[in-house]
Design an enzyme around this catalytic site. Structure first.
Site, PDB file in Angstrom:
ATOM      1  N   ASP A  76      44.894 -19.717  52.440  1.00 44.08           N
ATOM      2  CA  ASP A  76      43.847 -19.621  51.430  1.00 44.08           C
ATOM      3  C   ASP A  76      42.565 -20.247  51.964  1.00 44.08           C
ATOM      4  O   ASP A  76      42.573 -20.981  52.954  1.00 44.08           O
ATOM      5  CB  ASP A  76      44.278 -20.263  50.106  1.00 44.08           C
ATOM      6  CG  ASP A  76      45.185 -21.472  50.303  1.00 44.08           C
ATOM      7  OD1 ASP A  76      45.124 -22.095  51.383  1.00 44.08           O
ATOM      8  OD2 ASP A  76      45.964 -21.801  49.397  1.00 44.08           O
ATOM      9  N   GLU A 144      42.639 -21.174  44.041  1.00 46.10           N
ATOM     10  CA  GLU A 144      42.471 -22.210  43.023  1.00 46.10           C
ATOM     11  C   GLU A 144      42.357 -21.632  41.611  1.00 46.10           C
ATOM     12  O   GLU A 144      42.616 -22.327  40.638  1.00 46.10           O
ATOM     13  CB  GLU A 144      41.249 -23.086  43.334  1.00 46.10           C
ATOM     14  CG  GLU A 144      41.367 -23.912  44.606  1.00 46.10           C
ATOM     15  CD  GLU A 144      42.445 -24.974  44.551  1.00 46.10           C
ATOM     16  OE1 GLU A 144      43.059 -25.167  43.478  1.00 46.10           O
ATOM     17  OE2 GLU A 144      42.697 -25.611  45.592  1.00 46.10           O
TER      18      GLU A 144
END
Length: 420
Positions: A76, A144
Site C-alpha cells: 500500500d 487507510e
C-alpha cells in the site's frame, strides 16, 4: 534465482534514500499522484513493465516470463492525516486541508512508505533474473480508507492482468525487532463495519422537557446499551468490539434538538459473530427508542458505510510453506508466530474472489533491536502514532530478503503443490 546478500546491499543505500523521500512527501488516500509517479519512474528506469492508474492511482508491475504460477505481491502507498512529531531529519512537514475545512499534517505513520520501498526494491532485484513464472507487483492506493483493494479489483486487476495463484503482503510491526517476521495460519486480522445511526427525537425548549423526546438522552443510553453486546451477548471466547466513535447533536445550550448522529465501528473475526452483533445493534437501537416513547415513524435509522472489510484470513497450506521458506532463508528464530490482530485491513478482499486466491500476510519487524533493552514493548510508539519511527535499513533489508526468498521458493514448489 535468489538475490545474494551483495545484490541487496548494492541497492540498499538508494532504496533508503527513496524511502526517506516517500516519508518526507506523504499523500493521503486517493491522492497518491506523486507517490505513484515516483514508483513508476523508478521501475521503468530499471526496465520493469508498469501499468498506471489501476483503480485510481494504483500501479501494476509484471516481471517473469508471463507463465504460471503467478505470485501477486501487494504494497500500500497512502499516508494518514496526522502531524508528524518524530523529529527525524526527513520528517514530513506537509499541511493540508481536509474536505470539511480542518487543517492537518500528513504522515506515513503506518509504514506504507516502507511497504512500497520493499516492493519496488524486490522488483529491481528480481527483474534481471530468470523467473519460470510471473510476479505481479501491486502498488495499492487508499488502504487507510479500505477502498483501494476493491477499486483495483473493480478496475479489472484479475482480468486485465492475471488471477494469481497466491498473493502475499507484509506490514511493518512497531513492537517486533527489525530482522524478524511474524505470521499465523487462519484469521490474521479482524473484519470491520462502519455504521451510522440517526437518532431522531422531538425537539423543543429546555424549559419544557416534558413536551419533547430528547434524542441526546436516548443517544446516551444507546452508547451504554450497545456495550452490552460484547459483555453479555457474545461469548467471551469470540472476538468482538463495538465502538461509538462519534456523537454529534444539538446547537444551543437551552434547545433540545431533534436529531443526534452516532458513528459506530464493529470489529470481529467470524461471520457468525458479525451477524449476531448487527442483529443486536438493530434490536437494542429500535427497542430503546420505543422505551423512550418515540413513535414508529421516528425510530432511529441505521445505515452501513461503504467501508466494510472482511477478516483477513491466511491460507493454512500457503502459510506453512511461507514459514518453511523463511525459516530456511532467514533463520528459525527470525520467524515468529503471533495471535490474531484486532485491527483490520483490506488485503483480505483479494482472497474473496471466485475461485478464491490463497493469501499469506505477515508482519515485518521494524523496531531497532539495539533499543530493545531500554524501551519496553508497551512504550514503543504504535502504528498511527505521530511518534512512530521504523528503523529503515534492517527493516527494508529483511523485507527484500523475505520477498526474494518467497518468489524463488514458491516458484520452485509450484509443480509439486499447485494449489494450496
Amino acid at each position: 534465482m535468489i538475490p545474494t546478500t551483495a545484490d541487496i546491499e548494492r541497492i540498499l543505500p538508494d532504496l533508503i534514500s527513496f524511502y526517506k523521500d516517500l516519508h518526507a512527501h506523504p499523500e493521503l488516500s486517493q491522492e497518491e499522484v506523486v507517490t505513484s509517479r515516483k514508483i513508476g519512474g523508478l521501475l521503468r528506469d530499471a526496465g520493469v513493465t508498469v501499468t498506471e492508474r489501476v483503480g485510481g492511482h494504483g500501479l501494476v508491475a509484471l516481471i517473469g516470463d508471463g507463465t504460471r504460477p503467478v505470485i501477486m505481491i501487494r504494497a500500500d502507498m497512502d499516508a494518514l492525516p496526522l502531524a508528524e512529531q518524530t523529529g527525524l531529519s526527513y520528517a514530513s512537514s506537509l499541511r493540508v486541508k481536509l474536505p470539511g475545512g480542518q487543517e492537518t499534517g500528513v504522515m506515513h505513520a503506518c509504514g506504507h512508505d516502507i511497504h512500497a520501498t520493499v516492493l519496488a526494491g524486490t522488483a529491481l532485484l528480481m527483474n534481471t533474473r530468470k523467473i519460470n513464472g510471473t510476479v505481479m507487483l501491486v502498488f495499492q492506493p487508499s488502504e487507510e480508507t479500505v477502498s483501494g483493494a476493491r477499486a483495483m479489483l473493480d478496475d479489472g486487476l484479475f482480468t486485465r492482468f492475471f488471477t494469481p495463484d497466491y498473493a502475499l503482503a507484509l506490514h511493518v510491526d512497531p513492537v517486533l525487532p527489525a530482522g524478524t517476521v511474524a505470521m499465523r495460519e487462519g484469521v490474521f486480522s479482524s473484519g470491520a463495519e462502519s455504521i451510522d445511526i440517526i437518532v431522531h427525537g422531538i425537539g423543543g425548549h429546555a424549559a419544557y422537557p416534558e413536551k419533547t423526546r430528547d434524542p441526546v438522552v436516548l443517544a446516551a443510553s444507546l452508547v451504554t446499551a450497545l456495550q452490552t453486546i460484547v459483555s453479555r451477548e457474545v461469548s467471551p471466547r469470540d472476538f468482538c468490539v463495538v465502538t461509538v466513535g462519534s456523537v454529534h447533536g444539538g446547537t444551543k445550550h437551552n434547545l433540545i434538538t431533534d436529531r443526534v448522529d452516532l458513528a459506530l465501528n464493529l470489529m470481529y473475526y467470524h461471520k457468525e459473530v458479525r451477524e449476531k452483533a448487527l442483529s443486536s445493534i438493530d434490536r437494542i437501537t429500535r427497542n430503546t427508542a420505543l422505551a423512550y416513547g418515540l413513535p414508529e415513524d421516528l425510530l432511529p435509522e441505521i445505515s452501513f458505510l461503504d467501508e466494510g472489510v472482511p477478516p483477513l484470513t491466511n491460507d493454512p497450506g500457503l502459510t506453512r510453506r511461507v514459514q518453511e521458506i523463511l525459516k530456511t532463508g532467514l533463520g528459525e528464530k527470525q520467524v515468529l508466530e503471533i495471535p490474531p490482530l484486532s485491527g483490520s485491513e483490506d488485503f483480505g478482499f483479494f482472497g474473496q474472489t471466485y475461485p478464491p486466491v490463497p493469501l499469506c500476510y505477515f508482519r515485518l519487524g521494524s523496531f531497532n533491536p539495539a533499543l530493545g533493552s531500554t524501551v519496553p514493548e508497551g512504550d514503543r510508539p504504535p502504528l498511527h502514532s505521530p511518534f512512530f519511527v521504523p528503523d529503515p535499513e534492517p527493516t527494508i533489508r529483511t523485507g527484500l530478503q523475505a520477498f526474494s526468498l518467497l518468489i524463488a521458493g514458491l516458484m520452485d514448489a509450484a509443480g509439486d503443490n499447485p494449489a494450496w
